[in-house]
Design a protein around this motif. Structure first.
Motif, PDB file in Angstrom:
ATOM      1  N   CYS A 245      24.423 -14.999  15.061  1.00 20.28           N
ATOM      2  CA  CYS A 245      24.937 -16.015  15.143  1.00 20.28           C
ATOM      3  C   CYS A 245      26.555 -15.588  15.436  1.00 20.28           C
ATOM      4  O   CYS A 245      27.619 -16.038  16.124  1.00 20.28           O
ATOM      5  N   PHE A 246      26.874 -14.505  14.835  1.00 25.59           N
ATOM      6  CA  PHE A 246      28.419 -13.670  15.409  1.00 25.59           C
ATOM      7  C   PHE A 246      27.899 -12.347  15.808  1.00 25.59           C
ATOM      8  O   PHE A 246      29.420 -11.883  15.608  1.00 25.59           O
ATOM      9  N   LEU A 247      27.402 -12.790  16.285  1.00 18.30           N
ATOM     10  CA  LEU A 247      27.459 -11.610  17.236  1.00 18.30           C
ATOM     11  C   LEU A 247      28.248 -11.519  18.503  1.00 18.30           C
ATOM     12  O   LEU A 247      28.791  -9.960  17.730  1.00 18.30           O
ATOM     13  N   PRO A 248      29.275 -12.015  18.810  1.00 17.79           N
ATOM     14  CA  PRO A 248      29.514 -12.432  19.367  1.00 17.79           C
ATOM     15  C   PRO A 248      31.558 -11.901  19.272  1.00 17.79           C
ATOM     16  O   PRO A 248      32.008 -10.821  19.063  1.00 17.79           O
ATOM     17  N   TRP A 249      31.274 -12.324  17.767  1.00 15.93           N
ATOM     18  CA  TRP A 249      32.448 -12.051  16.857  1.00 15.93           C
ATOM     19  C   TRP A 249      32.503 -10.332  16.384  1.00 15.93           C
ATOM     20  O   TRP A 249      33.875  -9.388  16.431  1.00 15.93           O
ATOM     21  N   LEU A 250      31.660 -10.437  15.939  1.00 15.02           N
ATOM     22  CA  LEU A 250      31.232  -8.353  15.459  1.00 15.02           C
ATOM     23  C   LEU A 250      31.727  -8.099  16.601  1.00 15.02           C
ATOM     24  O   LEU A 250      32.032  -6.696  16.547  1.00 15.02           O
ATOM     25  N   GLN A 251      31.503  -7.756  17.858  1.00 19.75           N
ATOM     26  CA  GLN A 251      31.773  -7.713  19.099  1.00 19.75           C
ATOM     27  C   GLN A 251      33.558  -7.060  19.346  1.00 19.75           C
ATOM     28  O   GLN A 251      33.363  -6.044  19.746  1.00 19.75           O
ATOM     29  N   LYS A 252      33.648  -8.561  19.146  1.00 23.83           N
ATOM     30  CA  LYS A 252      35.244  -8.264  18.916  1.00 23.83           C
ATOM     31  C   LYS A 252      35.759  -7.497  17.905  1.00 23.83           C
ATOM     32  O   LYS A 252      37.034  -6.730  18.314  1.00 23.83           O
ATOM     33  N   LEU A 253      35.273  -7.768  16.923  1.00 24.96           N
ATOM     34  CA  LEU A 253      36.029  -6.895  15.577  1.00 24.96           C
ATOM     35  C   LEU A 253      35.845  -5.148  15.888  1.00 24.96           C
ATOM     36  O   LEU A 253      36.740  -4.751  15.213  1.00 24.96           O
ATOM     37  N   ILE A 254      34.664  -5.208  16.544  1.00 27.32           N
ATOM     38  CA  ILE A 254      33.758  -4.087  16.298  1.00 27.32           C
ATOM     39  C   ILE A 254      34.761  -2.806  16.806  1.00 27.32           C
ATOM     40  O   ILE A 254      35.357  -1.242  17.122  1.00 27.32           O
ATOM     41  N   PHE A 255      34.280  -3.507  18.604  1.00 23.19           N
ATOM     42  CA  PHE A 255      34.517  -2.639  20.064  1.00 23.19           C
ATOM     43  C   PHE A 255      36.276  -2.803  20.066  1.00 23.19           C
ATOM     44  O   PHE A 255      36.644  -4.550  20.395  1.00 23.19           O
ATOM     45  N   ASN A 256      36.736  -1.946  20.953  1.00 30.50           N
ATOM     46  CA  ASN A 256      38.498  -1.568  21.371  1.00 30.50           C
ATOM     47  C   ASN A 256      38.030  -2.759  22.843  1.00 30.50           C
ATOM     48  O   ASN A 256      36.780  -2.310  23.422  1.00 30.50           O
ATOM     49  N   PRO A 257      39.609  -3.402  23.465  1.00 34.25           N
ATOM     50  CA  PRO A 257      39.001  -4.439  24.270  1.00 34.25           C
ATOM     51  C   PRO A 257      39.424  -3.451  25.247  1.00 34.25           C
ATOM     52  O   PRO A 257      40.186  -2.289  25.319  1.00 34.25           O
ATOM     53  N   GLY A 258      38.603  -4.078  26.754  1.00 39.09           N
ATOM     54  CA  GLY A 258      38.182  -3.429  27.157  1.00 39.09           C
ATOM     55  C   GLY A 258      37.323  -1.883  27.723  1.00 39.09           C
ATOM     56  O   GLY A 258      36.632  -1.695  28.808  1.00 39.09           O
ATOM     57  N   SER A 259      36.557  -1.739  26.413  1.00 35.92           N
ATOM     58  CA  SER A 259      35.232  -0.578  26.263  1.00 35.92           C
ATOM     59  C   SER A 259      34.648  -0.922  27.120  1.00 35.92           C
ATOM     60  O   SER A 259      34.584  -2.316  26.885  1.00 35.92           O
ATOM     61  N   THR A 260      33.392  -0.531  26.628  1.00 37.60           N
ATOM     62  CA  THR A 260      32.249  -0.450  27.643  1.00 37.60           C
ATOM     63  C   THR A 260      31.243  -2.008  27.109  1.00 37.60           C
ATOM     64  O   THR A 260      30.651  -2.842  27.633  1.00 37.60           O
ATOM     65  N   MET A 261      31.425  -1.279  25.650  1.00 44.60           N
ATOM     66  CA  MET A 261      30.755  -2.390  24.231  1.00 44.60           C
ATOM     67  C   MET A 261      31.155  -3.096  24.641  1.00 44.60           C
ATOM     68  O   MET A 261      30.184  -4.678  24.357  1.00 44.60           O
ATOM     69  N   ALA A 262      32.481  -3.453  23.805  1.00 49.21           N
ATOM     70  CA  ALA A 262      33.756  -4.939  24.101  1.00 49.21           C
ATOM     71  C   ALA A 262      33.075  -5.247  25.515  1.00 49.21           C
ATOM     72  O   ALA A 262      32.913  -6.643  24.800  1.00 49.21           O
ATOM     73  N   GLU A 263      32.406  -5.378  26.698  1.00 46.79           N
ATOM     74  CA  GLU A 263      32.642  -6.211  27.951  1.00 46.79           C
ATOM     75  C   GLU A 263      30.831  -6.274  28.240  1.00 46.79           C
ATOM     76  O   GLU A 263      30.994  -6.843  29.275  1.00 46.79           O
TER      77      GLU A 263
END
Length: 482
Positions: A245-263
């Motif tokens: 449920c918190f997967l999108p929030w974890l994505q923003k927390l862990i990966f830098n904006p603009g990176s491949t994983m963040a997108e």
């Protein structure tokens, strides 16, 4: 002999059902006149207009009803069910190539002033064949080959009707699931159909991620409900569900904006995780001989396929006008002057009627023709404007009573053929009622489907008359002997 004849007429025929039928066609006739009276008919019997033509259709329909009830042997319907089904399938295919195109749908044969729609008759023949197959002594809906056979009988005409671009008529066939449920099909199939609709809507209106989370939550809940216990495995599954449920929030927390994983779209990441989990649980269920776990795993995989394909179906399978109507219905697009015009004007007409209505022939929306197709698909808004909420309620209650009497009589039938056919009739009427009224009040897309016995049209009136009176004749045949 006289006593037997009196019993046959007075006690074997369900006259309440017949009276309900007559009331509905009379109400329909009055409202057809109300919907077109400003266009020029001198009286309700003016044969140059739809009100006069409908009167002719009503007379012929009553003649058909009498013929079915008092002349034709009820045993005939069981005998001709398969030949008539094959014949009508042929007509459904032929109309694609030889029929007249009306509003993007090629589903009408035209013979001079008379138009005929085979899709209306196909509901009768499909009902008869279903009743014949499912009434066999060795039939079990839970047996795979029997389920496949009944599914084929339903899906074949449905597929051909979809090929005609007649979505509304095809959607009615979904109602046969209630018949299968009455005859022993698991209620989980009803859940599956409801989930399919929900996932399709969620994918179009929200995101793939939310759709998959809803799918996962429902599958887990059904498994817990089926096992009736919450062990360590259940708590582990619940913990994983919360993390996802918190997967999108974890994505923003862990990966830098603009990176491949963040997108990266977390919806498709989630699909991969759930697909792998479903396969693991499928194998686990097979080894443990846990049938429900295996089926729910397959359901999860099927749900994933539906979510992935929803956009493709919406964009490439549905026609432009169908997409536009769904977009307006789901709030994806606001177009009150375009594809949403009919529904918008219909809701204005119904809402303006208030509690008691404006009175017969006094509806302004009706009089000035603001609602297109008001004598056919949108006849219910005439009732709403001129008869008000109480009039709408009275008409709906008449339909409810009609369906109730059919189901009640079906349950009293000793012959399985009569019972199953009765449930088929009730299901078809219910689906027409739900879809038609739903689209006039804005909770269903506009897909062009008549209101049974009320809407203008000979094909529809004849089809519902034949369908209802075949059942009344079958019921009468049984009532003669006890």
């Amino acid at each position: 002999m006289t006593n037997f004849s009196d019993r046959g007429m007075r006690k074997s025929v369900d006259w309440r059902l017949v009276i309900c039928y007559l009331l509905l066609i009379f109400i329909g006739w009055l409202n057809i006149y109300a919907s077109i009276h400003s266009a020029g008919p001198n009286t309700i019997f003016d044969f140059n207009y739809r009100c006069g033509k409908q009167f002719v259709w009503i007379l012929t329909a009553i003649g058909l009803a009498a013929l079915i009830l008092f002349v034709i042997s009820p045993r005939l319907w069981e005998t001709i069910s398969i030949p008539s089904y094959i014949f009508v399938i042929g007509l459904l295919v032929a109309v694609i190539f030889l029929g007249q195109e009306v509003k993007g749908s090629k589903s009408w044969f035209e013979f001079g002033p008379v138009k005929f729609q085979p899709a209306e008759i196909s509901k009768i023949t499909t009902s008869l064949v279903l009743a014949l197959i499912m009434s066999q002594a060795n039939f079990r809906i839970t047996r795979f080959k029997d389920f496949i056979l009944t599914a084929f009988v339903i899906l074949l005409p449905m597929a051909v009707i979809l090929a005609e671009s007649e979505t509304g008529s095809a959607l009615v066939y979904v109602g046969f699931i209630f018949v299968l449920y009455r005859e022993g099909l698991s209620g989980w199939w009803l859940v599956a159909i409801g989930m399919s609709v929900l996932l399709f809507i969620l994918t179009l209106t929200t995101s793939v991620y939310l759709s998959i989370m809803v799918l996962l939550g429902v599958v887990l809940f059904c498994n817990w409900l089926n096992s009736w216990r919450l062990g360590k495995g259940a708590f582990l599954e619940f913990g994983i569900f919360l993390v996802l449920c918190f997967l999108p929030w974890l994505q923003k927390l862990i990966f830098n904006p603009g990176s491949t994983m963040a997108e990266l779209d977390m919806g498709y990441v989630l699909i991969g995780i759930i697909a792998v989990g479903a396969v693991i649980y499928l194998i686990k269920g097979y080894k443990a001989k846990n049938r429900f776990m295996s089926i729910s795993s397959l359901a999860a995989l099927a749900g994933i396929i539906l979510v992935i394909s929803s956009s493709f179906i919406f964009t490439n399978v549905l026609q432009d006008h169908q997409r536009q109507r769904i977009e307006v219905l789901l709030g994806m697009k606001d177009d009150p002057a375009g594809v949403g015009y009919n529904v918008n004007q219909s809701m204005i007409a119904i809402g303006s009627g208030g509690l008691f209505g404006k009175g017969f022939l006094n509806g302004t929306q009706t009089t000035f023709g603001f609602v297109p197709e008001q004598s056919t698909d949108f006849i219910f808004c005439t009732i709403g404007e001129e008869w008000g909420f109480l009039g709408c309620l009275a008409v709906i209650l008449l339909y409810v009573y009609l369906i109730y009497r059919i189901i009640r009589d079906a349950e009293q039938c000793r012959a399985a053929f009569s019972r199953i056919y009765g449930y088929c009739v009730a299901s078809c009427i219910f689906m027409h009622l739900f879809i038609n009224i739903g689209m006039t009040i804005g909770i269903m897309p506009v897909i062009g489907i008549p209101l049974p016995l009320l809407s203008y049209g000979g094909s529809s009136l004849w089809a519902f008359t034949i369908m209802i009176f075949i059942f009344i004749a079958l019921y009468r045949q049984e009532r003669k002997y006890y």
